[in-house]
Design an enzyme around this catalytic site. Structure first.
Site, short mmCIF file in Angstrom:
data_model
loop_
_atom_site.label_atom_id
_atom_site.label_comp_id
_atom_site.label_asym_id
_atom_site.label_seq_id
_atom_site.Cartn_x
_atom_site.Cartn_y
_atom_site.Cartn_z
N GLY A 71 -41.71 105.64 -22.77
CA GLY A 71 -40.51 105.33 -23.54
C GLY A 71 -39.53 106.50 -23.49
N THR A 72 -40.07 107.69 -23.58
CA THR A 72 -39.23 108.89 -23.50
C THR A 72 -38.45 108.93 -22.19
OG1 THR A 72 -40.49 110.26 -25.02
CG2 THR A 72 -39.37 111.41 -23.24
N THR A 237 -44.28 106.94 -6.48
CA THR A 237 -45.26 105.86 -6.36
C THR A 237 -45.56 105.31 -7.76
OG1 THR A 237 -46.20 106.86 -4.40
CG2 THR A 237 -47.58 105.27 -5.57
N CYS A 325 -44.56 120.55 -42.49
CA CYS A 325 -45.84 121.16 -42.13
C CYS A 325 -46.58 120.36 -41.06
CB CYS A 325 -46.73 121.26 -43.35
SG CYS A 325 -45.98 122.13 -44.70
#
Lengths: 395, 129
Positions: A71-72, A237, A325
């Site tokens: 997706g990135t 590929t 965090c």
């Protein structure tokens, strides 16, 4: 101990049917689809089928689908590729403030390459007002990118309305539908977009594969140069087994979407309704109605998300959090901050995302184990102590 | 590999000395919610020794484990000894902390030191003890 996976926004499991469909291409059907012999033919045929299946899922035609590695990659490809292909016309792009980093950071990279960037704010529910997009359009605007749904807040955006504006102004419009495609109906014609990203691991397909829809006739600059795979738009590929898996997952999603949505929506609504009833000062984030069916996101006040996540994990429940965090960058979720939440409240973020294998018992279990966890952390929290003594910081 | 050592997990899951002290001899507060972690330490001093140490912490697993460890290390020590507890020592006792969390979560020694300073200041002003 009961194990409850509620982090489907991070990734979904592979459906057995999908794995079965992939296996031959990890075995005897190992050919390279670019080759002209029987091995190549078999791989190419499998890719053609997968392309049809993905096209069917989003109402596109097969030749409008480009397979990518994630997706990135699809988002990088769309944002950079569409902007670069049109830089002769102008160098201004518009994105929303709650985009995934693969869109936001691509836009920032374009800035470094000489483009100008405008960010569209969102309201407290994470909704992009189409008028806010319109206001930012300039003569030299070449691309708008606004996500279809936000995986973190769950909010679904008014894409058709934004598309109307971009069309009137002859500007390319990309939508990141990674959190929504395969989960809710996504039709490129109804949305009216020029480009759309999706990813296999969001709807029970494999990781490491995505697709980019590019409307017929729209030019896009390739990110990868090399051979003429994907009509010369994405060299390299192809990952045939993953592409086959993506296709199979798309086919199953098309077939089962209505029943999946009903199931997920029911589980989500139970948690959205019952969790705030059991835990004081737990606020729902994202839009109350217009949201992804599996997404139940909250901020629990006076405590921090990572410690909540860890204690839930110790009880067998897997969730995620947008707290500072929890992130590797140690910054609170830009989505929650863009929605106007204070850092203090965003720190208490906890996100439950349901999948098709979850049951009502899973909701019951969360409702049983979370309140004592919150209580334990609040007993430790100096913020809670201040609130109890002086009423400071309550929302 | 889990991001936290077994010892961090143990001190996080079963924190020692959580709470407040009524009429404490010193209080030290550090951190803010933007960076994510806040700690308040409370001390009781007798014969220049830390008779009791308690804390309240808002923060990640590491921050809670750090507070817990510092309270345990400090209890029973003289004020001078307790002042010598450094973030490095605390991290070592916890078998290490994730690199990116070393600074933000490792505020316990600072909070304790602030609590001791507040006690010494009170003393200098001619308070009790």
């Amino acid at each position: 101990m009961r194990k409850v996976y509620l982090d489907h926004a991070a990734t979904t499991p592979l459906l057995p049917e999908v794995r079965e469909a992939m296996l031959p291409y990890l075995g005897e059907l190992f050919g390279n689809p670019s080759c002209l012999h029987d091995w190549g033919d078999a791989a190419r045929e499998a890719m053609d089928t997968a392309r049809e299946q993905v096209a069917e899922l989003i109402g596109a035609s097969a030749d409008e689908i480009i397979f990518t590695g994630s997706g990135t990659e699809s988002n990088n490809f769309a944002v950079k590729g569409l902007a670069l292909a049109q830089q002769g016309r102008g160098k201004h792009i518009i994105v929303s403030a709650i985009e995934h980093f693969s869109v936001l950071h691509s836009a920032k990279t374009l800035e470094k390459w000489g483009f100008e960037l405008s960010e569209v704010p969102v309201d407290r529910y994470g909704v992009v007002d189409p008028d806010e997009v319109r206001k930012r359009i300039r003569k030299d605007t070449v691309l708008v990118s606004v996500m279809h749904a936000n995986g973190e807040a769950g909010t679904i955006e008014s894409i058709p309305e934004i598309a109307r504006i971009t069309r009137e102004n002859n500007i390319s419009f990309h939508t990141d539908a990674i959190a929504s495609a395969g989960t809710v109906p996504v039709n490129v014609k109804e949305l009216g977009v020029d480009a759309l990203s999706l990813a296999g691991n969001q709807f029970y397909g494999p990781k490491g594969v995505g697709a980019l829809y590019i409307r017929q006739g729209v030019r896009v600059m390739p990110l990868l140069d090399g051979g003429v795979q994907e009509e010369g738009r994405r060299a390299g590929t192809e990952n045939v087994p993953a592409i086959v898996g993506l296709g199979k997952a798309a086919e199953l999603a098309t077939k089962d979407m209505a029943s999946r949505m009903k199931h997920l929506g029911y589980l989500r609504d139970r948690l959205l309704n019952e969790l705030p009833a059991r835990i004081d000062h737990a606020v729902i984030t994202g839009h109350p109605e217009n949201r992804l069916p599996g997404n139940a996101s909250f901020c629990v006040q006076f405590i921090e998300g990572e410690s909540m996540l860890m204690l839930l994990n110790s009880q067998g429940v897997a969730v995620t959090s947008g707290s500072a965090c929890t992130s590797r960058a140690l910054k609170a979720s830009h989505v929650l901050i863009a929605m106007g939440l204070s850092h203090e409240i965003a720190q208490g973020s906890v996100l439950f995302t349901f999948g098709i294998d979850n049951t009502e018992k899973d909701v019951d279990y969360v409702l049983e184990v979370l309140p004592p966890i919150v209580e334990k952390l609040r007993q430790m929290s100096p913020l809670y102590a201040k609130f109890i003594k002086k009423g400071e910081g309550g929302a | 590999m889990p991001i936290y050592s077994e010892k961090v997990m143990e001190y996080f899951m079963n924190p020692r000395n959580v709470g407040e002290i009524d009429n404490p001899d010193g209080v030290g507060e550090v951190g803010n919610p933007v960076c994510g972690d806040m700690m308040t330490f409370y001390i009781k001093v007798k014969d220049k020794r830390l008779e009791d140490v308690k804390f309240k912490t808002f923060g990640c697993g590491a921050a809670i484990a750090v507070s817990s460890m510092v309270s345990e290390m400090a209890k029973g020590k003289t004020l001078d000894e307790a002042k010598k507890i450094t973030p490095e020592l605390v991290a070592k006792e916890l078998d290490g902390l994730p690199k990116n969390k070393f600074h933000c979560s490792n505020l316990g020694a600072q909070a304790l030191s602030k609590a001791i300073d507040s006690y010494l200041k009170k003393q200098a002003k001619g308070g009790k003890k």
